[in-house]
Enzyme design. Sequence first.
Site, PDB file in Angstrom:
ATOM      1  N   LYS A 105       7.447  22.526 -15.364  1.00  0.00           N
ATOM      2  CA  LYS A 105       6.570  21.421 -14.956  1.00  0.00           C
ATOM      3  C   LYS A 105       6.243  21.518 -13.467  1.00  0.00           C
ATOM      4  CE  LYS A 105       5.256  16.716 -15.154  1.00  0.00           C
ATOM      5  NZ  LYS A 105       5.275  15.441 -15.826  1.00  0.00           N
TER       6      LYS A 105
ATOM      7  N   HIS B 260       7.432   7.656 -27.707  1.00  0.00           N
ATOM      8  CA  HIS B 260       6.441   8.567 -27.112  1.00  0.00           C
ATOM      9  C   HIS B 260       6.688  10.011 -27.564  1.00  0.00           C
ATOM     10  CE1 HIS B 260       3.709  10.236 -24.120  1.00  0.00           C
ATOM     11  NE2 HIS B 260       4.682  11.038 -23.709  1.00  0.00           N
TER      12      HIS B 260
ATOM     13  N   ARG C 120      -3.114  21.348 -14.977  1.00  0.00           N
ATOM     14  CA  ARG C 120      -2.094  20.339 -15.313  1.00  0.00           C
ATOM     15  C   ARG C 120      -2.339  19.726 -16.695  1.00  0.00           C
ATOM     16  NH1 ARG C 120       0.990  15.739 -11.702  1.00  0.00           N
ATOM     17  NH2 ARG C 120       2.074  14.814 -13.467  1.00  0.00           N
TER      18      ARG C 120
ATOM     19  N   ASN D  12      -0.328  18.104 -21.378  1.00  0.00           N
ATOM     20  CA  ASN D  12      -0.643  17.063 -22.357  1.00  0.00           C
ATOM     21  C   ASN D  12      -0.786  17.614 -23.770  1.00  0.00           C
ATOM     22  OD1 ASN D  12      -0.745  14.967 -20.416  1.00  0.00           O
ATOM     23  ND2 ASN D  12      -2.744  15.720 -19.769  1.00  0.00           N
TER      24      ASN D  12
ATOM     25  N   ARG E 171       0.816  -1.237   0.000  1.00  0.00           N
ATOM     26  CA  ARG E 171       0.000   0.000   0.000  1.00  0.00           C
ATOM     27  C   ARG E 171       0.839   1.272   0.000  1.00  0.00           C
ATOM     28  NH1 ARG E 171      -2.621  -3.378   3.572  1.00  0.00           N
ATOM     29  NH2 ARG E 171      -4.454  -4.330   2.650  1.00  0.00           N
TER      30      ARG E 171
ATOM     31  N   LYS F 274       3.060  11.047 -11.859  1.00  0.00           N
ATOM     32  CA  LYS F 274       2.192  10.155 -12.636  1.00  0.00           C
ATOM     33  C   LYS F 274       2.935   8.846 -12.830  1.00  0.00           C
ATOM     34  CE  LYS F 274      -0.741  13.217 -15.357  1.00  0.00           C
ATOM     35  NZ  LYS F 274      -1.106  13.616 -16.729  1.00  0.00           N
TER      36      LYS F 274
ATOM     37  N   GLU G 201      -4.371  16.849 -11.676  1.00  0.00           N
ATOM     38  CA  GLU G 201      -4.934  17.193 -12.980  1.00  0.00           C
ATOM     39  C   GLU G 201      -6.442  17.448 -12.937  1.00  0.00           C
ATOM     40  OE1 GLU G 201      -2.962  15.220 -16.318  1.00  0.00           O
ATOM     41  OE2 GLU G 201      -4.839  15.426 -17.430  1.00  0.00           O
TER      42      GLU G 201
ATOM     43  N   GLU H  62       9.362  16.958 -25.665  1.00  0.00           N
ATOM     44  CA  GLU H  62       8.747  17.421 -24.410  1.00  0.00           C
ATOM     45  C   GLU H  62       9.373  18.747 -23.961  1.00  0.00           C
ATOM     46  OE1 GLU H  62       6.100  15.981 -23.191  1.00  0.00           O
ATOM     47  OE2 GLU H  62       6.189  13.814 -23.559  1.00  0.00           O
TER      48      GLU H  62
ATOM     49  N   HIS I  77      -0.633  15.254 -26.669  1.00  0.00           N
ATOM     50  CA  HIS I  77      -0.637  13.881 -26.167  1.00  0.00           C
ATOM     51  C   HIS I  77      -1.898  13.109 -26.577  1.00  0.00           C
ATOM     52  CE1 HIS I  77       2.790  15.256 -23.964  1.00  0.00           C
ATOM     53  NE2 HIS I  77       2.912  14.149 -23.263  1.00  0.00           N
TER      54      HIS I  77
ATOM     55  N   HIS J 284      -1.099   9.830 -28.198  1.00  0.00           N
ATOM     56  CA  HIS J 284      -1.449   8.517 -27.631  1.00  0.00           C
ATOM     57  C   HIS J 284      -2.202   7.685 -28.658  1.00  0.00           C
ATOM     58  CE1 HIS J 284      -1.088   9.835 -23.118  1.00  0.00           C
ATOM     59  NE2 HIS J 284       0.072   9.678 -23.711  1.00  0.00           N
TER      60      HIS J 284
HETATM   61  P1  NAD Z   1      12.317   4.569 -22.369  1.00  0.00           P
HETATM   62  O1  NAD Z   1      12.180   4.494 -20.920  1.00  0.00           O
HETATM   63  O2  NAD Z   1      11.770   3.459 -23.189  1.00  0.00           O
HETATM   64  O3  NAD Z   1      13.854   4.775 -22.728  1.00  0.00           O
HETATM   65  C1  NAD Z   1      14.217   4.889 -24.080  1.00  0.00           C
HETATM   66  C2  NAD Z   1      15.322   3.914 -24.472  1.00  0.00           C
HETATM   67  O4  NAD Z   1      16.568   4.441 -24.070  1.00  0.00           O
HETATM   68  C3  NAD Z   1      15.223   2.544 -23.878  1.00  0.00           C
HETATM   69  O5  NAD Z   1      15.660   1.594 -24.809  1.00  0.00           O
HETATM   70  C4  NAD Z   1      16.190   2.616 -22.707  1.00  0.00           C
HETATM   71  O6  NAD Z   1      16.691   1.358 -22.322  1.00  0.00           O
HETATM   72  C5  NAD Z   1      17.278   3.470 -23.287  1.00  0.00           C
HETATM   73  N1  NAD Z   1      18.055   4.241 -22.340  1.00  0.00           N
HETATM   74  C6  NAD Z   1      17.585   4.927 -21.287  1.00  0.00           C
HETATM   75  N2  NAD Z   1      18.552   5.661 -20.737  1.00  0.00           N
HETATM   76  C7  NAD Z   1      19.670   5.420 -21.425  1.00  0.00           C
HETATM   77  C8  NAD Z   1      20.994   5.911 -21.344  1.00  0.00           C
HETATM   78  N3  NAD Z   1      21.353   6.840 -20.455  1.00  0.00           N
HETATM   79  N4  NAD Z   1      21.896   5.435 -22.223  1.00  0.00           N
HETATM   80  C9  NAD Z   1      21.529   4.529 -23.169  1.00  0.00           C
HETATM   81  N5  NAD Z   1      20.289   4.067 -23.332  1.00  0.00           N
HETATM   82  C10 NAD Z   1      19.358   4.503 -22.456  1.00  0.00           C
HETATM   83  O7  NAD Z   1      11.644   5.900 -22.944  1.00  0.00           O
HETATM   84  P2  NAD Z   1      11.436   7.392 -22.379  1.00  0.00           P
HETATM   85  O8  NAD Z   1      11.309   8.229 -23.568  1.00  0.00           O
HETATM   86  O9  NAD Z   1      12.420   7.738 -21.342  1.00  0.00           O
HETATM   87  O10 NAD Z   1      10.026   7.319 -21.650  1.00  0.00           O
HETATM   88  C11 NAD Z   1       8.849   7.055 -22.349  1.00  0.00           C
HETATM   89  C12 NAD Z   1       7.812   6.607 -21.366  1.00  0.00           C
HETATM   90  O11 NAD Z   1       7.574   7.644 -20.433  1.00  0.00           O
HETATM   91  C13 NAD Z   1       6.485   6.276 -21.991  1.00  0.00           C
HETATM   92  O12 NAD Z   1       6.018   5.065 -21.446  1.00  0.00           O
HETATM   93  C14 NAD Z   1       5.579   7.416 -21.558  1.00  0.00           C
HETATM   94  O13 NAD Z   1       4.235   7.042 -21.440  1.00  0.00           O
HETATM   95  C15 NAD Z   1       6.172   7.778 -20.242  1.00  0.00           C
HETATM   96  N6  NAD Z   1       5.909   9.163 -19.826  1.00  0.00           N
HETATM   97  C16 NAD Z   1       5.423   9.353 -18.582  1.00  0.00           C
HETATM   98  C17 NAD Z   1       5.195  10.632 -18.123  1.00  0.00           C
HETATM   99  C18 NAD Z   1       4.739  10.852 -16.720  1.00  0.00           C
HETATM  100  O14 NAD Z   1       4.364  11.978 -16.367  1.00  0.00           O
HETATM  101  N7  NAD Z   1       4.799   9.842 -15.878  1.00  0.00           N
HETATM  102  C19 NAD Z   1       5.464  11.736 -18.950  1.00  0.00           C
HETATM  103  C20 NAD Z   1       5.971  11.501 -20.207  1.00  0.00           C
HETATM  104  C21 NAD Z   1       6.202  10.200 -20.641  1.00  0.00           C
HETATM  105  N1  GLY Z   2       3.223  14.344 -18.758  1.00  0.00           N
HETATM  106  C1  GLY Z   2       2.030  14.980 -18.335  1.00  0.00           C
HETATM  107  C2  GLY Z   2       1.929  15.184 -16.859  1.00  0.00           C
HETATM  108  O1  GLY Z   2       2.815  14.871 -16.124  1.00  0.00           O
HETATM  109  O2  GLY Z   2       0.921  15.654 -16.408  1.00  0.00           O
END
Ligand code: NAD
Ligand code: GLY
Length: 358
Positions: A224, A262, A238, A242, A118, A140, A234, A182, A245, A249
């Site tokens: 942010k 993404h 907030r 997006n 939890r 998030k 949100e 972003e 997005h 998406h």
């Molecule tokens: P990812 O986590 O898939 O990383 C991208 C690639 O780079 C992967 O293959 C990873 O292994 C590699 N990698 C990471 N760091 C590295 C480094 N320093 N050196 C070499 N390789 C490296 O992708 P991302 O773009 O970081 O994240 C995308 C995800 O984030 C999506 O699932 C998206 O929905 C989510 N997201 C969440 C929020 C939120 O507010 N929580 C906001 C935006 C995106």
């Molecule tokens: N990436 C959108 C948010 O964090 O609200």
Amino acid sequence: MQTLTVALGERSYPIYIGSNLLSQVGLYTPHIHGKQVCVVTNETIAPIYLEQLKNCLSASQMSCVVLPDGESYKNLSTLNDIFTTLLAEKHNRTTTLIALGGGVVGDMTGFAAACYQRGVNFIQIPTTLLSMVDSSVGGKTGVNHAMGKNMIGAFYQPQAVVADISLLKTLPAREVSAGLAEVIKYGLISDADFFDWLEQNIELLMSGDETALTYAVLRSCQNKADVVAQDEREGGIRAILNLGHTFGHAIETAQGYGNWLHGEAVAAGMVMAADLSMRCGDISEGDLQRIITLLQRAKLPTKAPADMTPEQFVDLMGVDKKVLDGRLRLVLLKSIGHAIVTSDIDTKLLMETFAACR
Ligand code: NAD
Ligand code: GLY
């Protein structure tokens, strides 16, 4: 090193931004409250950075979970692997999870932390540009479902975020570009001066210049953190984070998770949002072109996949979390640096945008 605070009352936390931070033990110890730590990372990042991190942590019990790499593994089945390790290695409620990775690892680790017994503490160590400027900040967390991206999750804030700009040296160029989508988003939604700065410095950022990257991460996180502090869950403002997005998406879901990054989907989505804003009479054709040009210079797509039909967009956008009471809500631009959320969408103009942007 620079420190920002995400101001959320008792859930406030620092974001440390700078070079060569990964091994600085002093950054972690104030945020690790028990004797157990579990580092969650993936098979790409583990061989490069895991030992360095493990060597500097001083927990008396340390576990590591190395997940398969990729958006297609961001699901409940992979999440369960984290729980299995935590249970098998008898982690209790004082444990701290540490996410060492990009947004996929960060979102899943955060959600695991929200659910395990939890709720246990967690720390974000983002390793991609996208996760430094966006996913590691704001709480998030979650996983995808076959029927919708990020549909299963929780708002759950970390104890701290450690953004070590030096880790970006090993990040593939395509991923740097995805992160820049972003970064550009912040200029578009709330920071026109930053958009101007990006127009002057985009190639420097893409070349990996640490000073420029540090500034861009700092300014993005500032933007942010300001928004999140006003509206953590949100309920209102907030949603401007997006921008692009809802369209993006739909692209990610239609193309299969992982085929479009993404950030790439968000880039094409931001052009669609800007195109619709222009059709609504809010931004000029010149502004739309400025946005497209900057995204192109960042080597990002500025059109949706040619095989995506308007019907597919409507269908996929219909399950988006931003749909309220059956009405589509979109983030549109009033100008560069000023976004609004509206459900006053002219369907004819939206269809024109679908047609113009593929
Ligand atoms: P990812 O986590 O898939 O990383 C991208 C690639 O780079 C992967 O293959 C990873 O292994 C590699 N990698 C990471 N760091 C590295 C480094 N320093 N050196 C070499 N390789 C490296 O992708 P991302 O773009 O970081 O994240 C995308 C995800 O984030 C999506 O699932 C998206 O929905 C989510 N997201 C969440 C929020 C939120 O507010 N929580 C906001 C935006 C995106
Ligand atoms: N990436 C959108 C948010 O964090 O609200």
